[in-house]
Write an enzyme that holds these catalytic residues in place. Structure first.
Site, mmCIF file in Angstrom:
data_model
loop_
_atom_site.group_PDB
_atom_site.id
_atom_site.type_symbol
_atom_site.label_atom_id
_atom_site.label_comp_id
_atom_site.label_asym_id
_atom_site.label_seq_id
_atom_site.Cartn_x
_atom_site.Cartn_y
_atom_site.Cartn_z
ATOM 1 N N ASP A 477 10.406 7.895 76.272
ATOM 2 C CA ASP A 477 10.764 9.270 75.908
ATOM 3 C C ASP A 477 9.761 9.834 74.899
ATOM 4 O O ASP A 477 9.004 9.085 74.256
ATOM 5 C CB ASP A 477 12.176 9.229 75.298
ATOM 6 C CG ASP A 477 12.904 10.555 75.355
ATOM 7 O OD1 ASP A 477 12.283 11.571 75.701
ATOM 8 O OD2 ASP A 477 14.110 10.560 75.033
ATOM 9 N N ASP A 547 17.246 17.535 80.679
ATOM 10 C CA ASP A 547 18.466 17.137 79.973
ATOM 11 C C ASP A 547 19.664 17.938 80.455
ATOM 12 O O ASP A 547 20.796 17.669 80.051
ATOM 13 C CB ASP A 547 18.289 17.345 78.458
ATOM 14 C CG ASP A 547 17.602 16.153 77.820
ATOM 15 O OD1 ASP A 547 17.512 15.098 78.480
ATOM 16 O OD2 ASP A 547 17.147 16.270 76.670
HETATM 17 C C1 DGJ Z 1 15.914 13.057 75.346
HETATM 18 C C2 DGJ Z 1 16.178 12.536 76.720
HETATM 19 O O1 DGJ Z 1 15.864 13.497 77.677
HETATM 20 C C3 DGJ Z 1 17.624 12.108 76.823
HETATM 21 O O2 DGJ Z 1 17.920 11.696 78.120
HETATM 22 C C4 DGJ Z 1 17.895 11.022 75.823
HETATM 23 O O3 DGJ Z 1 17.156 9.869 76.163
HETATM 24 C C5 DGJ Z 1 17.534 11.487 74.424
HETATM 25 N N1 DGJ Z 1 16.226 12.033 74.366
HETATM 26 C C6 DGJ Z 1 17.651 10.368 73.440
HETATM 27 O O4 DGJ Z 1 17.252 10.711 72.190
#
Ligand code: DGJ
Length: 732
Positions: A477, A547
Site C-alpha cells: 500500500d 477504497d
Molecule cells: C488504504 C487501502 O486502500 C485500504 O484497503 C487499506 O489497506 C488501508 N489503506 C489501510 O491503511
C-alpha cells in the site's frame, strides 16, 4: 515483416495486424511523422511530411527554418530552436542556454525488444515484436538521442521510448524528457481522459479539443487518484463499435503529463512523458538517461477495439507474475471487517467461518505491527505487535493454514510515521525540506527512496517478515502523495531528480521482491487505486481498484479502469452494507456480480453479516470457480454504461474462441415502466447458436447482436443478473 525501411523514399514503416505507422526522413535529416492509422497494404510515399508547402520550405540556406519547424510533423520535437508547440526534450548547457537540434544518423531494426534499464517495460519474443531504433545526434551538444519503436503485431500496439546519451564533457541539464509525440492533422478530435478523486478513480471524461493545450497530469509523485497517465483522441461519433481512436498510456508510476495541443495550423500534437514540473536531470559526461515507455494504440473500430488491444497487450506483454494465467485465491481481507481492532482470535474466527464458505485466503491488513492501533503511528517499525498477534506471526499463519486457508499480509513500506522508532532514529530518512516542518498526510511522511540504504532497510523489513512464515500474498500500500521535496542524500544540484529517483527506488524494491519471492501474489494499492498504472502491473498482476466498495459506485470506477486494464488486474471485493464509503445498501447478490468483474474476494466480518448474506457466499464462491478463467482470459465488451444512461450497466466477457459469453446486467434504478429493455449484445459469433444456461432457449449470435436481447424488468433498485451463453452449434 513488421518493420522495414524503404530506402528510396526514406520511410520507416511499422505494421501491426490492423495499423500502420510511418516515419519519414527529410533531406536534412529531420525525423518526421507521416501517418498512423488503419493498416496500409500498398506502397506509400512521404508527401504528408509537407516539405514542399510554401512558405514552410526547409531550404538549404535555412531561410525558412523557423516557419518550417513550427509546422513540421516531428517525431520528437526539441525545445529552443523555433518549434513553439510543446517540445519533448529541453536540454540546458553549462552556459545556461536551452536548445537542441537532432538529425538522423543511422538506424537499427531487430526482432524482439530490449529491456529498459531500471524501468518496467513491455516484453516479447522474436516472433511477437520487432523494434526500430533511430539514432540521432546534436553535434553542438555532443549528445545522441535514440528513438525506439516496437511493433506488437498481434495486439496492434506500438510502444515508444527514448534514451539520451551525453558524449561531451559538460554536464547537461535535462529539464524535460517526454517519451512520445504524435503530430497529426486535426479530425475534429475529442479528447478522452480518466479523472477522479479518492474513492472515485478513473471516471471517463470526454470533451472537444480546443485551440491551445489541454492535459492530464500528476505532480503528486504517483500516477494519482485525480488524473491518469492516459489520453485518447477520437473522431466525432466514436463509440464502442466505430470511430478512430488514437490512445496513449504511460508505463510509469510517478509524475506524468499527457497533453494534446491544437495549433494555429489545425495540427494536433499529442505528447506523453514524465511531468516537467519539478524535474531536472543532470546528465554528466558519458551518462545515459532512459525515459519510460509509452504504449500507443490505434483503433479504427471504436473504443471497444482499443480496450481489447490494451487488455491483450498488458496480459501478453506487461504482467510477468506466475499468477497471470492462474486462478487467484478468493481472499477475505479484514480491513473493512475490523479496521485496526483485531487480534489472533478475531482473525482465526473469520478464517474458520470463511473456510466453510469456500474462501481460500485470509489477508491481514493494516495494524499488525509496532504500536499501530490507529493510522497515526509506527510506519517504518515492521515488527509484529504480539499484544494483538498473540503467539506471534508464524503461529497465526500456521493456524490459518491448518484451517485450510492461505495467508496474506499488508505493508506500507514507503512510509514513515513521525511517531515511530524509525523516525526517532533516522529523521533524515523522511523526505523534507531542511528547516521547514514537512506537511503530514494521514499522519505520515514519505521515506526518501532515492537513498539506497533506505530502499534496503524498507525492503529487508518486508522480506524478513515474508521469510518468517508461510505467506502467499502481499498487499503493498501507499497512502499519501509526496510533498516537501527535499532529500538529505542528494546534493544541491540533484534535488529535482528526487521525484524520478523515488519511482526508480520503488521499482528496484519491487523487482527485488518478485525476484526473491517468485511465487508471491503481489497486489499493489495506493489509498485505493491511486497507483493503478502499467508500471505497477509489471510487478503485480493485480491492483486494488478503489477504497469505494459500493457496488453502484464501483460500476463507473470499474468501467473506467477496464477501459484500459484487463479485468484480471482489478482488485474487487464484496463488502458489508450499509457501505462504508457511501452508506448505500445494495443486494448481496449484486455486490457479488460486480466484484466478479475483477479479482473477486471479500472485505467484511463474515462472523457478523446477516445469515442470509452468509448463506449466499458458497454460491458466490462456486460462481467464481465456474467463471474465473473466462473473466481472466476472455475479451471484454462494454455494452451499456450507467454513467451515460443513468439507469443501467451491462458488459460481457467472451471466450477468445467465442464458445461462451457471460453477460452482466445491473439495473441501478428501477422504473415504474415494467417493460423489458432491448439490449444489443456484443462479443458473440454471429454464425453460431448459443444456449442460455438455465433455460432451454437458444439464440443465434447474429440475433443477439443485431436484433437484441430482451432484458426482463427487475423490481427494485440495484438489482443484477448474469446470463451465461454457451455455443451449441455453428452455421456453415
Ligand atoms: C488504504 C487501502 O486502500 C485500504 O484497503 C487499506 O489497506 C488501508 N489503506 C489501510 O491503511
Amino acid at each position: 515483416m513488421a518493420i522495414y525501411y524503404e530506402e528510396k523514399n526514406k520511410i520507416f514503416r511499422l505494421d501491426t495486424k490492423k495499423s500502420t505507422y510511418l516515419i519519414g526522413l527529410t533531406p536534412e535529416g529531420y525525423v518526421g511523422h507521416i501517418y498512423y492509422g488503419d493498416r496500409l497494404f500498398h506502397d506509400v510515399d512521404s508527401c504528408l511530411l509537407r516539405m514542399e508547402e510554401a512558405p514552410f520550405t526547409p531550404s538549404v540556406n535555412k531561410r525558412e527554418k523557423s516557419a518550417f519547424l513550427d509546422a513540421f510533423p516531428m517525431e520528437y520535437p526539441t525545445g529552443g530552436i523555433g518549434d513553439y508547440r510543446e517540445s519533448c526534450l529541453n536540454i540546458r548547457n553549462e552556459q545556461g542556454c536551452m536548445g537542441s537540434e537532432f538529425h538522423y544518423v543511422s538506424h537499427e531494426i531487430y526482432k524482439g525488444k530490449r529491456a529498459l534499464e531500471g524501468l518496467p517495460a513491455s516484453f516479447g519474443n522474436e516472433d511477437e515484436v520487432e523494434t526500430l531504433e533511430i539514432l540521432m545526434e546534436d553535434p553542438v551538444l555532443e549528445v545522441s538521442l535514440v528513438l525506439c519503436y516496437s511493433a506488437f503485431e498481434k495486439e496492434n500496439v506500438i510502444t515508444r521510448n527514448v534514451r539520451i546519451c551525453n558524449h561531451g564533457k559538460q554536464t547537461l541539464k535535462l529539464e524535460k524528457v517526454y517519451s512520445a509525440c504524435l503530430d497529426m492533422d486535426n479530425e475534429e478530435f475529442e479528447m478522452i481522459t480518466l479523472c477522479g478523486s479518492w474513492a472515485r478513480e478513473r471516471r471517463i471524461q470526454r470533451h472537444e479539443l480546443h485551440y491551445g493545450k489541454q492535459s492530464a497530469s500528476s505532480a503528486k509523485g504517483e500516477s494519482s487518484h485525480q488524473e491518469h497517465p492516459f489520453l485518447a483522441l477520437v473522431t466525432p461519433g466514436t463509440n464502442q463499435l466505430q470511430g478512430k481512436v488514437y490512445a496513449m498510456n504511460f508505463v510509469y508510476s510517478g509524475n506524468f503529463l499527457a497533453q494534446a495541443e491544437l495549433s494555429q495550423f489545425d495540427s494536433v500534437r499529442m505528447v506523453m512523458g514524465i511531468n516537467r514540473e519539478e524535474f531536472c536531470w543532470n546528465l554528466r559526461k558519458g551518462e545515459t538517461f532512459q525515459a519510460p515507455e509509452a504504449v500507443l494504440v490505434y483503433s479504427g473500430e471504436g473504443l471497444g477495439e482499443m480496450t481489447r488491444s490494451f487488455h491483450d497487450f498488458y496480459r501478453n506483454h506487461m504482467i510477468r507474475s506466475p499468477y497471470l494465467h492462474k486462478k487467484r485465491p478468493i481472499l477475505i481481507n479484514n480491513w473493512e471487517a475490523t479496521y485496526f481492532d483485531f487480534d489472533t482470535d478475531k482473525l482465526l474466527a473469520i478464517a474458520r467461518e470463511a473456510k466453510k464458505s469456500g474462501i481460500e485466503m485470509l489477508v491481514m491488513d493494516d495494524g499488525w505491527f509496532g504500536e499501530r492501533n490507529l493510522d497515526n503511528s509506527s510506519l517504518g517499525d515492521w515488527t509484529v505487535n504480539e499484544k494483538k498477534i498473540k503467539g506471534g506471526l508464524k503461529h497465526l499463519v500456521d493456524e490459518v493454514n491448518a484451517i485450510g486457508l492461505e495467508f496474506g499480509i499488508w505493508f506500507e513500506p514507503e512510509m514513515i510515521s513521525p511517531d515511530s522508532e524509525l523516525y526517532r532514529k533516522h529523521p533524515e530518512w523522511a523526505i523534507q525540506i531542511p528547516s521547514r516542518e514537512a506537511t503530514q498526510s494521514r499522519c505520515q511522511y514519505v521515506l526518501d527512496l532515492s537513498r539506497p540504504e533506505v530502499q534496503d532497510y524498507a525492503y529487508e523489513c518486508v522480506a524478513k517478515i515474508l521469510r518468517s512464515a508461510n505467506i502467499a500474498y502481499v498487499k503493498w500500500d501507499m497512502n499519501r502523495q509526496l510533498s516537501d521535496l527535499g532529500s538529505s542524500w542528494l546534493d544541491r544540484e540533484s534535488q529535482q531528480e528526487l521525484f524520478h529517483r523515488y519511482v526508480l527506488g520503488l521499482y528496484r524494491m519491487q523487482e527485488r521482491l518478485v525476484t526473491e519471492f517468485p511465487n508471491l501474489l503481489l497486489e499493489n494499492c495506493s489509498g485505493g487505486g491511486a497507483r493503478f498504472d502499467p508500471g505497477m502491473l509489471y510487478y503485480s498482476p493485480q491492483i486494488w481498484c478503489s477504497d469505494d466498495t459500493d457496488a453502484v459506485e464501483r460500476l463507473a470506477i470499474q468501467e473506467g479502469t477496464a477501459f484500459i486494464y484487463p479485468l484480471s488486474a482489478m482488485g474487487a471485493h464484496v463488502s458489508d452494507c450499509p457501505n462504508h464509503a457511501v452508506g448505500r445498501v445494495t443486494p448481496f447478490e449484486t455486490r457479488g456480480h460486480v466484484a466478479l468483474a475483477g479479482t473477486f474476494g471479500y472485505e467484511l466480518d463474515i462472523t457478523k453479516i446477516p445469515q442470509e448474506d452468509r448463506d449466499m457466499i458458497p454460491r458466490q464462491t462456486e460462481m467464481y470457480h465456474k467463471y474465473h478463467e473466462l473473466i481472466r482470459e476472455g475479451d471484454y465488451y462494454r455494452i451499456a454504461s450507467y454513467r451515460e444512461n443513468n439507469s443501467y450497466d451491462c458488459w460481457a466477457v467472451a471466450a477468445k474462441d467465442k464458445s461462451e459469453v457471460l453477460v452482466t446486467y445491473v439495473q441501478v434504478l428501477a422504473g415504474a415502466n415494467r417493460h423489458s429493455r432491448k439490449i444489443y449484445f456484443q462479443g458473440f459469433d454471429s454464425n453460431a447458436l448459443y444456449r442460455l444456461e438455465g433455460t432451454k432457449k437458444t439464440y443465434s449470435g447474429e440475433r443477439l447482436m443485431k436484433m437484441g436481447f430482451l432484458m426482463e424488468a427487475l423490481t427494485g433498485d440495484f438489482r443484477s443478473r448474469l446470463y451465461h451463453f454457451v455455443k451449441t452449434e455453428e452455421y456453415h
